[in-house]
Scaffold this active site. Structure first.
Site, PDB file in Angstrom:
ATOM      1  N   HIS A 353      36.149  35.105  47.017  1.00 19.89           N
ATOM      2  CA  HIS A 353      36.520  34.589  45.451  1.00 19.89           C
ATOM      3  C   HIS A 353      37.515  33.314  46.246  1.00 19.89           C
ATOM      4  O   HIS A 353      38.310  32.646  45.616  1.00 19.89           O
ATOM      5  CB  HIS A 353      37.543  35.620  44.610  1.00 19.89           C
ATOM      6  N   LYS A 532      47.680  30.152  34.144  1.00 18.99           N
ATOM      7  CA  LYS A 532      46.891  30.390  35.453  1.00 18.99           C
ATOM      8  C   LYS A 532      48.259  30.531  36.788  1.00 18.99           C
ATOM      9  O   LYS A 532      49.148  30.426  36.032  1.00 18.99           O
ATOM     10  CB  LYS A 532      45.560  29.755  35.647  1.00 18.99           C
ATOM     11  N   ARG A 533      47.847  31.252  37.578  1.00 17.92           N
ATOM     12  CA  ARG A 533      48.879  32.211  38.755  1.00 17.92           C
ATOM     13  C   ARG A 533      49.604  30.729  39.231  1.00 17.92           C
ATOM     14  O   ARG A 533      48.410  29.123  38.874  1.00 17.92           O
ATOM     15  CB  ARG A 533      48.206  32.882  40.097  1.00 17.92           C
ATOM     16  N   LYS A 538      46.608  25.253  42.979  1.00 14.40           N
ATOM     17  CA  LYS A 538      45.586  24.739  41.177  1.00 14.40           C
ATOM     18  C   LYS A 538      46.913  23.250  40.559  1.00 14.40           C
ATOM     19  O   LYS A 538      46.979  23.125  39.676  1.00 14.40           O
ATOM     20  CB  LYS A 538      46.226  25.890  40.435  1.00 14.40           C
ATOM     21  N   LYS A 644      36.790  30.124  29.098  1.00 18.73           N
ATOM     22  CA  LYS A 644      37.808  31.271  27.748  1.00 18.73           C
ATOM     23  C   LYS A 644      38.289  29.271  26.889  1.00 18.73           C
ATOM     24  O   LYS A 644      37.581  29.879  25.484  1.00 18.73           O
ATOM     25  CB  LYS A 644      38.516  31.876  28.128  1.00 18.73           C
TER      26      LYS A 644
HETATM   27  C1  26M Z   1      45.723  39.591  49.139  1.00 19.37           C
HETATM   28  C2  26M Z   1      46.041  40.317  49.464  1.00 19.37           C
HETATM   29  C3  26M Z   1      47.646  41.455  49.630  1.00 19.37           C
HETATM   30  C4  26M Z   1      47.891  41.098  48.372  1.00 19.37           C
HETATM   31  C5  26M Z   1      47.052  40.883  47.398  1.00 19.37           C
HETATM   32  C6  26M Z   1      46.162  40.098  47.551  1.00 19.37           C
HETATM   33  C7  26M Z   1      45.284  39.513  46.604  1.00 19.37           C
HETATM   34  C8  26M Z   1      44.763  39.919  45.488  1.00 19.37           C
HETATM   35  C9  26M Z   1      43.811  39.109  44.865  1.00 19.37           C
HETATM   36  C10 26M Z   1      44.766  38.254  47.459  1.00 19.37           C
HETATM   37  C11 26M Z   1      43.902  38.051  45.861  1.00 19.37           C
HETATM   38  C12 26M Z   1      43.633  37.516  44.671  1.00 19.37           C
HETATM   39  O1  26M Z   1      43.488  37.623  43.688  1.00 19.37           O
HETATM   40  C13 26M Z   1      42.147  35.575  44.567  1.00 19.37           C
HETATM   41  C14 26M Z   1      41.429  36.024  42.366  1.00 19.37           C
HETATM   42  O2  26M Z   1      42.072  35.828  41.753  1.00 19.37           O
HETATM   43  N1  26M Z   1      41.061  35.056  43.079  1.00 19.37           N
HETATM   44  C15 26M Z   1      40.602  34.041  41.864  1.00 19.37           C
HETATM   45  O3  26M Z   1      39.093  34.831  41.298  1.00 19.37           O
HETATM   46  C16 26M Z   1      38.263  34.519  40.371  1.00 19.37           C
HETATM   47  C17 26M Z   1      37.284  35.588  39.954  1.00 19.37           C
HETATM   48  O4  26M Z   1      36.690  34.852  40.643  1.00 19.37           O
HETATM   49  C18 26M Z   1      38.151  32.768  40.226  1.00 19.37           C
HETATM   50  O5  26M Z   1      37.877  32.827  39.002  1.00 19.37           O
HETATM   51  C19 26M Z   1      39.209  32.029  41.067  1.00 19.37           C
HETATM   52  O6  26M Z   1      38.885  30.326  41.286  1.00 19.37           O
HETATM   53  C20 26M Z   1      40.217  32.800  42.435  1.00 19.37           C
HETATM   54  O7  26M Z   1      40.949  32.313  42.134  1.00 19.37           O
END
Ligand code: 26M
Length: 797
Positions: A353, A532-533, A538, A644
């Protein structure tokens, strides 16, 4: 009354029955909360039969099962989803209103299950819904966090985090399974005896299962989401208690429960914390054991595993599942090591991702070996064998004292996928270039999607009604049928109805904002939304800089014909991500100044809504005119919010990044506001010396906007408040905010111009809806079933 009889009774009676007998409440004294729970129970009764039929059918068909392992499931509220999918909406609403209650108020009483950070977690939730809709026999596996993502509020413009407490209220949707428990070991030693390797962990915790049924569209199929909770092996030490040490007596239980206590709020930065690795192993190992247990109920030959089981790892967070499966097959079941590896590789797949280096998980080998000594040996052996087989291999899972989870996941997987065409292409040429050379067929693309049930049907009832009136039923489960709307955009009467839907949604949002925030929005303005985050890539700061420049321009040319705009922001920052938190504060500071300025009153408003979550997204997206998808090209893997918005008739202003590329291709370049450098150009621009300073110097609007920040216009008496942001923009600017500003400004003025022609705008918006059907997560899941899992639907189509 027996349960099956309950399910058949009139819905109204079912609610009253549960209020009385399940909740022990007298209807005369029941609150909204009680009614909501009673309604949920009545709905749940109607799920259970279908759930059991689906489970029985899965066993009977002996079909391949799909296991989706994800550290996050951002489900949001389930009551409306379930009601809609069971087609109980009319009955349920009539019953609730019959009791003198407000329907929306009852639905909104449910807490948001925020067991995820953002896109990755929400994708997992959309996938669960599509898997059920398609009748794919699948299980989701994750962690039952007691506290989901923190609650955000603003204190003097700054983000404040408070714990989220969704489980303080009874969770009607889950079924505790005290009998489904596994004991998991950590730490300890590895010994070799009689040529057999034995891991002797030195402490243990139990994983207890909680099952939530996930119902598909029209209730034809239901799968299980199984979330694990940490429990102590011996919850209570009576000896210690009797000795008077009361705290120590409960210590084991407290420690074990810590594992599933909180969701890590990190997103896109990686922090090598011991508890995080413990969580990862905890849920991966429990899931693997459950998968093997289920397989062995009707098979004896573990070599058949790849024909019966497909495991999908949502990012690298469950990557230890692979060495754990190898360990069980080899150490515990005695299969030869190489065979154990091959079987594992036949089952496991990995979705990537992100390409951001700071987000790629890696663990210090000391910590990893301390917690999982046997797994470290297994990883070393696989990596060594691989390196010997491919002497020219450069990227390995081990080295520099690290365990690299991306590389590990890759070498252990049957298929590895990216989440948009652009992202998958970049995976092949950047992070996994080396691996792709050796295993050219392993990387595949599966562009993300979103469930149309939640993200159109439920969140936008007005638009849904218009669509159904126009093309009939059936589009909800076959979203490409939205294409049938296209001819209607030439019909002035229809287009007018379409425009009135958006206007009504905007009016609803205005009412809500007035109630909740005490802010009156101009409903005729263009609603420009970025939710978004908060992350530098971003580029919320690009958006707020444009707001400042626009405000300055409006003040300088007050009699020009400005298109009125409301800029809406929403999103959380990771608590330790200080730059992102500065961006939040800056947006709030800028909003305060602009909103108080009589000179631009009614023409420009800036609003930052706190505590962005799934429910807020469901409110904002149907009311948006403009969708901000402005990430630095090459950095956003896909995006799903972008889909969306398009589906709900917002136009996109965006870069050629992630799935924006595919959205633009489908809706047509004339219905999309493109700006900015491409991924290749961005890469090249970073090598130009002083690119940031040049970009700022060459653009007077950008210079003036930055000057206003630097001079304290938005932080009176404290001009240094944003020194960090200013220095970053003018000196380093890795995310190319300054370089893209001028083109962004140009595109925004095109937006203004286009919006002034309301009919033309409505036409473009309607074409976005008509051409977004491909972004259904049903299409995505069909792709996974075909290209990755080789799994089949158990529903007759
Ligand atoms: C990693 C290590 C420790 C704690 C948390 C994390 C972690 C948690 C969530 C790292 C990344 C995380 O999420 C990344 C994310 O949300 N990526 C998004 O994924 C979406 C679905 O595929 C994409 O549409 C987005 O572009 C992408 O940013």
């Amino acid at each position: 009354m027996a349960r099956d009889e309950v399910a058949k009774t009139d819905f109204r009676d079912a609610i009253l029955w549960h209020l009385t007998y399940t909740l022990g409440k007298d209807p005369d004294h029941a609150q909204v909360f009680d009614w909501r729970l009673a309604l949920s129970h009545a709905v749940r009764d109607r799920i259970v039969d279908r759930w059991m039929t689906s489970t029985r059918e899965t066993y009977r068909a002996d079909a391949k099962r799909v296991y989706y392992l994800s550290m996050e499931f951002l489900i949001g509220r389930l009551l409306e989803d379930n009601i809609v999918n069971l087609q109980l909406a009319d009955q349920a609403q009539a019953a609730i209103e019959g009791f003198g209650l407000n329907w929306r108020e009852v639905l909104l009483d449910e807490p948001d299950a925020a067991l995820g950070n953002g896109g990755l977690g929400r994708l997992a939730a959309c996938f669960m819904e599509s898997l059920a809709t398609l009748g794919c026999p699948a299980y989701g596996y994750g962690i039952r966090y007691e506290h989901g993502l923190f609650r955000q509020s603003f204190v003097e413009g700054r983000q404040h985090e408070a714990p989220e407490d969704w489980l303080r209220q009874p969770n009607v949707w889950e079924f505790e399974r005290p009998e489904a428990r596994f004991t998991l070991g950590f730490g300890g030693q590895v010994t070799v005896r009689d040529c057999k390797t034995l891991w002797q962990p030195d402490h243990f915790v139990q994983a207890e299962a909680f099952d939530t049924p996930v119902v598909g569209w029209q209730g034809r199929w239901a799968n299980t989401l199984r979330l694990w909770a940490g429990r102590a092996v011996d919850p209570f030490d009576l000896d210690r208690f009797n000795a008077g040490d009361f705290a120590a007596a409960a210590e084991a239980e407290a420690l074990a429960r810590t594992i599933s206590r909180v969701l890590y709020p990190e997103d896109s930065t990686e922090k090598g914390k011991r508890l995080r690795l413990t969580q990862e192993y905890f849920f991966s190992a429990a899931s693997i054991r459950d998968i093997i247990r289920r397989f062995e109920q009707d098979h004896t030959d573990l070599r058949l595993l790849p024909q019966r089981v497909a495991i999908q790892m949502n990012d690298t967070h469950p990557a230890v599942a692979a060495p754990e499966l190898v360990r069980i097959l080899h150490d515990e079941r005695g299969l030869p090591f190489d065979e154990a590896v091959e079987i594992t590789r036949g089952c496991v797949n990995y979705t990537n991702h992100t390409l951001l280096p700071e987000a790629l998980e890696s663990w210090d080998e000391g910590l990893f070996g301390d917690l999982l000594p046997r797994h470290l040996q297994i990883i070393d052996r696989i990596d060594d064998q691989d390196a010997r087989a491919h002497p020219d291999r450069r990227n390995t899972a081990r080295g520099d004292g690290k365990v690299r989870m991306g590389e590990l996941s890759f070498i252990m997987s049957h298929r590895v996928n990216g989440v948009s065409a652009l992202h998958t292409g970049l995976m092949k040429t950047t992070v996994f270039a080396d691996q792709n050379r050796i295993w050219p067929d392993r990387i595949v693309n599966e562009t993300n999607g979103v469930t149309p049930r939640r993200w159109l049907h439920s969140c936008n009832p007005r638009l849904s009604r218009l669509i159904t009136d126009t093309i009939g039923e059936g589009w909800t489960a076959d979203l490409e049928r939205l294409a049938e709307l296209a001819p209607f955009v030439e019909d002035a009467g229809w287009l007018d109805r379409f425009a009135r839907v958006k206007a009504a949604n905007k009016a609803d949002l205005c009412d809500w904002v007035a109630r909740e925030q005490g802010v009156m929005l101009n409903p005729d303005a263009l609603f420009d939304v970025q939710i978004k985050r908060i992350h530098e890539y971003k580029r919320q700061h690009l958006n707020i800089l444009e707001a400042i420049a626009l405000w300055q321009e409006m003040r300088a040319h007050p009699s020009d014909d400005w298109t009125p705009r409301v800029k809406i922001f929403g999103g959380k920052a990771a608590p330790g991500y200080f730059f992102a938190k500065d961006i939040i504060r800056l947006i709030n500071d800028v909003a305060a100044v602009i909103n108080a300025d009589a000179a631009t009153n009614g023409k420009l408003q800036v609003l930052y809504l706190p505590n962005y979550n799934v429910t807020l997204a469901e409110r904002l997206i149907p009311a948006a005119d403009l969708s901000e998808q402005i990430s630095t090209a090459g950095k956003e893997a896909s995006g799903t919010g972008n889909m969306k918005f398009a589906l709900n008739g917002a136009l996109t202003i965006g870069t050629l990044d992630g799935a924006n590329v595919e959205i633009r291709d489908l809706v047509g370049p004339e219905n999309f506001f493109l700006f900015g450098l491409t991924a290749d150009e961005a890469e090249a621009r970073r090598t130009v010396p002083d690119h940031a300073a040049h970009a700022v110097a060459g653009d007077p609007r950008l210079s003036r906007a930055i000057e206003a920040i630097r001079g304290g216009t938005f932080s009176p008496g404290e001009p240094d408040r944003y020194a960090g942001i200013v220095a970053n923009l003018t000196q380093a600017d890795y995310f190319l905010v300054a370089s893209d500003f001028a083109d962004y400004w140009r595109a925004q003025r095109e937006v203004d111009f286009a919006y002034a022609d309301r009919k033309g705008w409505a036409r473009m918006a309607a074409l976005n809806v008509a051409r977004s059907g491909w972004f259904s997560s049903d299409r995505t899941i069909r792709g996974y079933m075909r290209d990755i899992w080789e799994a089949e639907s158990l529903l007759d189509q």
